[in-house]
Each structure stands twice: as C-alpha cells, then as structure tokens.
Scaffold this active site. Structure first.
Site, PDB file in Angstrom:
ATOM      1  N   ASN A 165       0.820  -1.210   0.000  1.00  0.00           N
ATOM      2  CA  ASN A 165       0.000   0.000   0.000  1.00  0.00           C
ATOM      3  C   ASN A 165       0.855   1.262   0.000  1.00  0.00           C
ATOM      4  OD1 ASN A 165      -2.590  -1.180   0.036  1.00  0.00           O
ATOM      5  ND2 ASN A 165      -2.335  -1.678   2.205  1.00  0.00           N
ATOM      6  N   ASP A 184      -8.922  -7.204   4.616  1.00  0.00           N
ATOM      7  CA  ASP A 184      -7.922  -8.079   5.228  1.00  0.00           C
ATOM      8  C   ASP A 184      -8.371  -8.856   6.475  1.00  0.00           C
ATOM      9  OD1 ASP A 184      -6.242  -7.308   3.210  1.00  0.00           O
ATOM     10  OD2 ASP A 184      -5.121  -5.855   4.392  1.00  0.00           O
TER      11      ASP A 184
HETATM   12  C1  BDR Z   1      -5.985  -5.250  -0.687  1.00  0.00           C
HETATM   13  O1  BDR Z   1      -5.171  -4.199  -1.188  1.00  0.00           O
HETATM   14  C2  BDR Z   1      -4.819  -3.308  -0.159  1.00  0.00           C
HETATM   15  O2  BDR Z   1      -5.030  -1.987  -0.570  1.00  0.00           O
HETATM   16  C3  BDR Z   1      -5.628  -3.682   1.044  1.00  0.00           C
HETATM   17  O3  BDR Z   1      -4.876  -3.511   2.224  1.00  0.00           O
HETATM   18  C4  BDR Z   1      -5.971  -5.132   0.818  1.00  0.00           C
HETATM   19  O4  BDR Z   1      -4.999  -5.991   1.350  1.00  0.00           O
HETATM   20  C5  BDR Z   1      -7.348  -5.171  -1.337  1.00  0.00           C
HETATM   21  O5  BDR Z   1      -7.238  -5.273  -2.709  1.00  0.00           O
HETATM   22 CA    CA Z   2      -3.268  -5.183   2.803  1.00  0.00          CA
END
Ligand code: BDR
Ligand code: CA
Length: 316
Positions: free
Chosen positions: A42, A242
């Site tokens: 992220n 998550d």
């Molecule tokens: C996933 O991507 C991230 O942005 C979130 O934390 C999650 O793990 C969803 O596509």
């Molecule tokens: Ca994630």
C-alpha cells in the site's frame, strides 16, 4: 478444556484493513501471534513498517515486528496512496514512535520460525506475497512446516487495481505464482467476498461506541479509508478486506469456500497481468488439480460480530 491456540505469522502492508486484522489477531485468545512481518505494498516498506509499529505502540502490544522486502520480485513497486493516503494509514494520529523494529529480516524470521517450530505454523498474508515467496524460495524445507496459508488477495470476478487484477496480487504476481503453486493448503479470500463487507457509517458508529482505544483507532482508520473508497469506486463504505483472514480462522463458518484451480497470470505484461484465474466451474478439473479453497460467499453480519468482539477484547 481450553482450545489450542492457532500459531500464526501476520504478513502485511498496513494499510488500514491490515491494521484492523492485526488488532483482531493480537487481541484474540484464539491465536498465538509469533510475529508481524511487513512488506512494501500500500505504501513504501518504510511507511508500512512505521504504521505497524505505531499500531503496536498505541495498543501496547508486544508482538515483534520484522521489516521485509521493499521491492517485488520482478516488477516495480506500485503503492496505493489514492486509497490509503500518504502514510499508507492516514486518519489516526499517533504519538511519537518509541517502539523499535527487530534486527532480523522478515524473510529470515519466517524461515527460522518455521524451521525451529515443532508444530506447523499458519501464514496470514494480507499484502503482496513477496516475503512469503522469498522464504519459500530461500528455504524450501519450510514447506511442510506451513500448516496453511490464509491470504487476502485476488478475485475471480473484477479486479480493483486493473479490470483484471486485485491489488495484492498485481503488486507482485511472480511472488503470488510461487505461493499459489507451493503445494500447501491455501485459502484465497478475494474481492468477490470482501466487497460485500462495506464498512458503512453505521458500522463505524457501532464499533466506535465500544469506547476503547482499539475502537477509536478503528473508527479513525475506517473514516479515512471509506472516504477514499467512496471517491474512487462509489461504495457506501470501504470494503474491509484483510480481517476476513483472521475472522475465518476464528470462525470458518463466516465464509463459504469452494475448492478449485487458481492460477496467476504472471511473467508477461499483458492486460491481465496479476489476475487470479480461477476455474470456478471446474472445466479443467480433469487435467488440473485444485490448489485453493476460494471464498465465494460471506456471512456479513457474522463478520461484523467477530470484528466487534475483537475490538471489545481490548480492556482500555
Ligand atoms: C488489498 O489491497 C490493499 O489496498 C488492502 O490492504 C488489501 O490488502 C485489497 O485489494
Ligand atoms: Ca493489505
């Protein structure tokens, strides 16, 4: 008799929803959390690691945090600043950081923990799969020590980072390929179910009312996360992706899973790079053995109950 605790390693890129998963896992008597390993996803590795430490400090949790890979195996790193903000976990304000990182690299921590463990360990990745794949490649003898892998990632329907691909898999498709073909029991919890778990203002209020520090952090995280999700996708709230991993380990009846063959589009940069191709209808079942339990439905009310109980577990 007390139920045996599930020994887990949490691997993620906090990340608003990773943070909620960490809260759920670390506060639950169902788990023995052996460590948290961070990965670039992220946001940069520096940011995701700082976010993990901030959370541990704010909740006074003494779970060790290990810094992992800053780059995917092959591709360049792609952050999700549009969803998670500049820090990767915008929203809550944390005190100056005093908690420190462990010296060992996350990949070495995963390898050493598994090799030294008499009992198998469950891996719970909620970010790009770089650390887990690296550990498998560096020391394949860890494989029998992996009880199962319960991950958030992928989709058999529409992607969120590209029309075809979900973010965690798209961020490191080559690593995902290694993990999906490693031969250990694997549960893929993808967008097909997490998109049904929208953290609406009502859900945020319900959790905030609990009135402890964890619930306040949850509300601060989710207000930011939901606002960006609304802007980009038009959802009524942010899909709380998550924590479905640990919720499923706490109570498997929260998900309906279906066994199927799941394959990563990797190694060539076409329009479906990073897609999890899932043989939903079993059309290739004669020639390809199923390798994943793929989540196909979720009991959303049960999920919110698990989240609420997880936040209530914090005494302050
Ligand atoms: C996933 O991507 C991230 O942005 C979130 O934390 C999650 O793990 C969803 O596509
Ligand atoms: Ca994630």
């Amino acid at each position: 008799m007390e139920e045996k605790r599930i020994r887990i390693i949490l691997d993620g890129d906090p990340g608003h929803d990773d943070a909620v998963n960490f809260m759920l896992a670390c506060g639950s008597p169902r788990f023995e959390v052996l460590g948290i390993t961070t990965v670039a996803g992220n946001q940069t590795l520096e940011n995701t690691t700082r976010n993990a430490l901030n959370l541990m400090q704010a909740l006074e949790l003494d779970v060790p945090v290990y810094r992992g890979c800053s780059q995917a195996m092959v591709r360049e790193h792609i952050a999700a600043g549009d969803i998670h903000g500049k820090s990767g976990m915008d929203g809550p304000v944390f005190e100056p950081l005093r908690r420190t990182i462990e010296a060992k690299h996350a990949v070495n921590f995963i390898i050493d923990t598994l090799m030294e463990s008499e009992e198998p360990v469950t891996l719970v990745p909620t970010g790009p799969l770089t650390n887990v794949a690296m550990a498998i490649r560096m020391e394949p003898r860890i494989l029998p020590k992996i009880e199962q892998i319960v991950l958030m990632g992928g989709c058999y329907q529409l992607g969120n980072r590209t029309p075809a691909a979900e973010f965690n898999i798209y961020d490191d498709p080559e690593a995902a390929h290694i993990v999906f073909t490693c031969g250990r029991p694997l549960t893929m919890i993808g967008l097909d179910v997490t998109r049904k778990c929208l953290c609406t203002p009502e859900v945020i209020e319900r959790m905030e009312k609990i009135g402890n520090r964890a619930s306040q952090i949850f509300a601060d995280l989710m207000r930011f996360f939901s606002s960006t999700q609304k802007k980009i996708y038009g959802w009524a709230g942010g899909p709380l992706h998550d924590p479905l991993t640990c919720a499923y380990l706490i109570d498997p009846s929260v998900l309906t899973v279906r066994r199927m063959y799941a394959e990563i589009d990797h190694g060539c940069y076409g329009p479906s790079y990073g897609r999890t191709n899932c043989d939903f209808f079993g059309r290739t079942a004669k020639s390809r053995e199923a390798n994943a339990d793929v989540a196909v439905d979720v009991d959303v009310e049960k999920y919110w109950d698990i989240i609420e109980a997880g936040l209530r577990a914090y005494s302050r």
